[in-house]
Scaffold this motif. Structure first.
Motif, PDB file in Angstrom:
ATOM      1  N   SER A   1       0.885  -1.164   0.000  1.00 21.66           N
ATOM      2  CA  SER A   1       0.000   0.000   0.000  1.00 21.66           C
ATOM      3  C   SER A   1       0.923   1.215   0.000  1.00 21.66           C
ATOM      4  CB  SER A   1      -0.901   0.008   1.233  1.00 21.66           C
ATOM      5  OG  SER A   1      -0.224   0.596   2.328  1.00 21.66           O
TER       6      SER A   1
ATOM      7  N   GLN B   1      -6.824  -0.170  -4.417  1.00 23.09           N
ATOM      8  CA  GLN B   1      -7.367   0.526  -3.248  1.00 23.09           C
ATOM      9  C   GLN B   1      -7.768   1.952  -3.630  1.00 23.09           C
ATOM     10  OE1 GLN B   1      -4.431   0.654  -0.089  1.00 23.09           O
ATOM     11  NE2 GLN B   1      -5.100  -1.318   0.733  1.00 23.09           N
TER      12      GLN B   1
ATOM     13  N   HIS C   1      -3.175  -3.339  12.901  1.00 23.09           N
ATOM     14  CA  HIS C   1      -3.419  -2.645  11.626  1.00 23.09           C
ATOM     15  C   HIS C   1      -2.087  -2.460  10.907  1.00 23.09           C
ATOM     16  CE1 HIS C   1      -5.522  -0.382   8.677  1.00 23.09           C
ATOM     17  NE2 HIS C   1      -4.997   0.766   9.001  1.00 23.09           N
TER      18      HIS C   1
ATOM     19  N   GLY D   1     -10.388   0.242   5.775  1.00 28.43           N
ATOM     20  CA  GLY D   1      -9.794   0.299   7.106  1.00 28.43           C
ATOM     21  C   GLY D   1      -8.743   1.369   7.160  1.00 28.43           C
ATOM     22  N   GLY D   2      -8.592   1.954   8.340  1.00 23.00           N
ATOM     23  CA  GLY D   2      -7.577   2.988   8.468  1.00 23.00           C
ATOM     24  C   GLY D   2      -7.353   3.350   9.912  1.00 23.00           C
TER      25      GLY D   2
ATOM     26  N   ILE E   1      -7.430   6.329   5.514  1.00 22.84           N
ATOM     27  CA  ILE E   1      -8.183   5.083   5.327  1.00 22.84           C
ATOM     28  C   ILE E   1      -7.903   4.583   3.913  1.00 22.84           C
ATOM     29  CG2 ILE E   1     -10.251   6.263   4.411  1.00 22.84           C
ATOM     30  CD1 ILE E   1     -11.929   4.258   6.104  1.00 22.84           C
TER      31      ILE E   1
HETATM   32  N1  ASP Z   1      -2.542   1.351   4.254  1.00 21.56           N
HETATM   33  C1  ASP Z   1      -3.600   0.740   5.003  1.00 21.56           C
HETATM   34  C2  ASP Z   1      -3.976  -0.584   4.365  1.00 21.56           C
HETATM   35  O1  ASP Z   1      -3.589  -0.870   3.249  1.00 21.56           O
HETATM   36  C3  ASP Z   1      -4.814   1.575   5.089  1.00 21.56           C
HETATM   37  C4  ASP Z   1      -4.619   2.795   5.934  1.00 21.56           C
HETATM   38  O2  ASP Z   1      -4.217   2.680   7.089  1.00 21.56           O
HETATM   39  O3  ASP Z   1      -4.915   3.891   5.422  1.00 21.56           O
HETATM   40  O4  ASP Z   1      -4.695  -1.367   4.956  1.00 21.56           O
END
Ligand code: ASP
Length: 593
Positions: free
Chosen positions: A196, A234, A456, A493-494, A539
């Protein structure tokens, strides 16, 4: 243009005009003297007609040689149809062909290019470009397109800037496994593909971009469980100077906007539930709230996720319940009529290794008010009645109980609840139930590795009031983290992030990083925190999943133009594949002997 109109465009008002259409042959109906061709393109189907005696003889002869999926250009006059087809928009008219060009002949396709196809999964994937000609698959991609456009519209309206972040980045040990790319110019070194854009979007906040988003490809080299893709998309977002509440409202706004503009649904405001409640009431951090059937505890001790200590089962001689940490169940409305056979089958179902329950206890609350259970030997009817009261059960209902270790029993009961929801038809894919799950634990313990892991990711901030617990009881620390759940699927999720170097360093040390390791892997981020990092949070939504949910489908695959199969293969281009020795040598991955 090789056409004047598309195949979805002509109406009765076009009658007597001369038009040229281009497209694929869907079907040919040869009735001797009359020949009809359904010509198809992305926009629809138009019927072409050729008639012996009316149409030129050579043209008629050519038409007879056509086959399915030939690419044609046809010119002719639009005429009103004798027998109209109300099922298609062009159904009032047909085109009387006066000229026909075969732009390209076609081999017989390996499966039917129709809404219901005879092609199996493998065949459809091998010839995905043909599969994509089919209406349902094309419509899924059209839906995806609309979702992306509406996302951009909403985000732009809220002052978010779309910024592209790099695809060749650096491998880090936290999270899932990375896909890596060897660097020819730096022999022995590798890039990683991003799981991500997490660290980059945080750096953009340090840069003062304030509101960032990106519809972005991410890559995770995980064992492919059903319906996971190694590369996925995403909607990735980050905001500065915000608290959790701001994020929840902003992205509830996005979800409502999408429901409204794409599905015409006015979504009620998204309910909220803590992680602890979700686990206690549903045994899952992503409960399907399209239906109730929440858990009821008959035996539980305060703590371990339970609010009130209760014990309606111990001391009656039933050892299984006596030794259990928890006795917990669901009430299936109207299921008291389940036969012994059905109950045995349900018991076998829950004892399968995938779920692993030791057994299932049932209590029938019969229509006549009597109670009958599989543990009648140990419990009197009035004791069973006390259970039923706690469940809020009514005559006609069936209570299903599981016991044992609290975490395991809840997990198993979650499976049973979902299964009962399915069996009772309570999980309609066209009904949408949303939920914010809040206050996730910051850390979870890896028994095998004997260390804490970020639930997370390591950049998630603990709740300020829980920070002191980091030293004494790390497992009890709650995070400023949230998930958006729709119909039992986590779609986003975030978290609010750590933006202070010392706290970030403490977090890494809790996760078992030495100072050197933390510096080597995330030094750039911690350095950035020393140059005026604003408070920030964000998120990310799983875009493929969101599209499949909106499409009322289970699988994300049909919402991706060219997906990979369950072994991570693209069977159409046959990838992954070996590469030439010369390439390997250039990459210094293999030395020549
Ligand atoms: N980067 C996180 C994920 O891929 C999402 C986030 O925390 O904004 O789950």
């Amino acid at each position: 243009m090789l056409r004047t109109h598309t195949c979805g465009e002509l109406r009765l008002s076009d009658a007597s005009t001369t038009v040229t259409l281009s497209g694929w042959v869907q079907t040919i109906r040869d009735k001797g003297g009359v020949l009809w061709i359904d010509l198809r393109d992305r926009y629809g189907i138009t019927q072409l007609i050729l008639e012996e005696g009316v149409t030129a003889a050579d043209l008629f002869a050519t038409a007879r040689t056509l086959g399915r999926e030939f690419v044609l250009q046809a010119t002719g006059q639009v005429v009103e149809r004798k027998s109209k087809n109300p099922n298609i928009l062009t159904g009032d008219v047909e085109v009387r062909v006066s000229a026909l060009t075969v732009l390209n002949p076609a081999k017989l396709p390996p499966f039917l290019i129709e809404d219901e196809t005879d092609g199996g999964d493998d065949l459809r994937m091998k010839y995905r470009y043909l599969d994509l000609r089919r209406n349902p698959v094309r419509q899924n991609l059209e839906l995806r397109h609309r979702m992306a456009q509406q996302t951009r519209l909403y985000m732009d309206g809220q002052q978010f800037i779309e910024v592209e972040t790099p695809v060749l980045i650096k491998s880090t040990p936290e999270g899932a496994r990375d896909f890596v790319v060897p660097s020819r110019m730096n022999p022995g070194e590798f890039y990683a593909l991003p799981q991500s854009p997490q660290t980059f979007k945080q750096l953009l906040m340090v840069s003062g971009f304030d509101r960032y988003y990106q519809i972005v490809k991410c890559f995770r080299d995980e064992d492919l469980r059903a319906d996971r893709q190694p590369e996925f998309t995403q909607i990735d977002c980050e905001m500065s100077f915000v608290e959790q509440e701001d994020i929840l409202q902003m992205f509830e706004g996005l979800v409502r906007h999408l429901f409204k503009t794409v599905k015409g649904i006015d979504l009620a405001s998204v309910p909220r539930m803590t992680y602890a409640d979700a686990m206690r009431l549903y045994g899952s951090d992503k409960p399907d709230t399209r239906f109730g059937m929440e858990f009821t505890e008959l035996k539980a001790v305060r703590g371990s996720g339970t609010v009130d200590t209760v014990d309606l089962t111990s001391g009656k001689g039933f050892g299984v319940f006596d030794s259990a940490e928890i006795v917990v169940g669901i009430n299936a409305p109207g299921c008291a009529s389940y036969t012994r056979k059905q109950l045995d089958e349900l018991t076998e179902w829950i004892k399968r290794p995938q779920i692993g329950a030791k057994g299932l206890i049932y209590v029938r609350y019969n229509e006549d008010g009597s109670l009958k259970s599989s543990v009648d030997k140990f419990y009197t009817e009035s004791e069973l009645k006390a259970w039923a009261d706690r469940f809020g059960a009514k005559p006609g209902d069936l209570m299903l109980l599981i016991s044992g270790d609290a975490a395991k029993a809840r997990k198993q009961l979650n499976e049973l609840r979902l299964e009962m929801g399915t069996r009772l038809g309570l999980r309609d894919p066209n009904v949408f139930s949303t939920l914010w799950v809040l206050d996730f634990p910051l850390l979870e313990y890896g028994e095998e590795e004997e260390r804490w892991f970020a639930m997370h990711h390591p950049f998630t901030s603990p709740k300020p009031e829980d920070i002191p617990l980091l030293e004494t009881d790390p497992g009890a620390v709650r995070a400023n983290a949230y998930d958006l759940v729709i119909n039992g699927t986590e779609v986003g999720g975030g978290s609010i992030r750590i933006f202070n170097r010392d706290l970030q360093a403490r977090m890494f040390s809790l996760l078992g990083f030495s100072d050197e390791e933390a510096k080597a892997q995330f030094g750039f981020l911690m350095d950035a925190f020393e140059f005026g990092a604003p408070p920030h949070g964000g998120i990310a939504f799983g875009f493929d999943r969101l599209c499949s949910l909106f499409g009322g489908a289970d699988s994300i695959r049909d919402f991706i133009a060219f997906p990979k199969n369950n072994s991570g293969r693209d069977v159409m281009i046959d990838s992954p594949s070996t590469i030439a020795d010369k390439q390997l040598d250039e990459l210094k991955i293999r030395t020549v002997v």
